[in-house]
Scaffold this motif. Sequence first.
Motif, PDB file in Angstrom:
ATOM      1  N   PHE A  27       0.833  -1.203   0.000  1.00  0.00           N
ATOM      2  CA  PHE A  27       0.000   0.000   0.000  1.00  0.00           C
ATOM      3  C   PHE A  27       0.873   1.261   0.000  1.00  0.00           C
ATOM      4  N   ASN A  28       1.958   1.246   0.748  1.00  0.00           N
ATOM      5  CA  ASN A  28       2.882   2.387   0.792  1.00  0.00           C
ATOM      6  C   ASN A  28       3.530   2.607  -0.575  1.00  0.00           C
ATOM      7  N   ASN A  29       3.813   1.515  -1.281  1.00  0.00           N
ATOM      8  CA  ASN A  29       4.395   1.641  -2.621  1.00  0.00           C
ATOM      9  C   ASN A  29       3.422   2.329  -3.572  1.00  0.00           C
ATOM     10  N   ILE A  30       2.160   1.960  -3.489  1.00  0.00           N
ATOM     11  CA  ILE A  30       1.165   2.544  -4.394  1.00  0.00           C
ATOM     12  C   ILE A  30       0.932   4.022  -4.060  1.00  0.00           C
ATOM     13  N   VAL A  31       0.844   4.354  -2.775  1.00  0.00           N
ATOM     14  CA  VAL A  31       0.651   5.748  -2.383  1.00  0.00           C
ATOM     15  C   VAL A  31       1.858   6.589  -2.794  1.00  0.00           C
ATOM     16  N   GLY A  32       3.050   6.074  -2.551  1.00  0.00           N
ATOM     17  CA  GLY A  32       4.274   6.787  -2.959  1.00  0.00           C
ATOM     18  C   GLY A  32       4.333   6.957  -4.469  1.00  0.00           C
ATOM     19  N   SER A  33       3.893   5.949  -5.207  1.00  0.00           N
ATOM     20  CA  SER A  33       3.881   6.035  -6.668  1.00  0.00           C
ATOM     21  C   SER A  33       2.892   7.081  -7.152  1.00  0.00           C
ATOM     22  N   LEU A  34       1.732   7.166  -6.480  1.00  0.00           N
ATOM     23  CA  LEU A  34       0.752   8.194  -6.853  1.00  0.00           C
ATOM     24  C   LEU A  34       1.269   9.602  -6.564  1.00  0.00           C
ATOM     25  N   ILE A  35       1.978   9.733  -5.460  1.00  0.00           N
ATOM     26  CA  ILE A  35       2.577  11.033  -5.139  1.00  0.00           C
ATOM     27  C   ILE A  35       3.641  11.393  -6.184  1.00  0.00           C
TER      28      ILE A  35
END
Length: 120
Positions: A27-35
């Motif tokens: 989940f952190n990877n996806i949020v960081g990728s969206l940022i």
Amino acid sequence: MFYNFWAAIIGFSIYFFSTLSGASIPFNNIVGSLIAAAVAFVGMFAFRFLLGYILYMPGDELFKGLDKENERMREQLANNESDTADSGVNNSTMEFKDQSSEEIAKVVQSMLQEEESVKS
């Protein structure tokens, strides 16, 4: 906008695949990728603005008045040259109306006199 979306996709992909092999929560990877995608999207606006500023070529409208001004100045210069050529032909002797030329002549004469006195 098309290039901004491409920048967002590339930013998302680079961040996602670089952190995918890490031991963090997905989940952190996806949020960081969206940022990262949002930053790349906004950053592309600045990049396109700078690129447009560097490659800007002004239109011909900017130089229309300048061409007319240059043509007018050329005509005036040609008229002045023809007037001075005509006056030079009519006058066999040339008179200096400028007072500073007389002052220069006096200074040169005094320098020549000083030079002759030094040689003697």
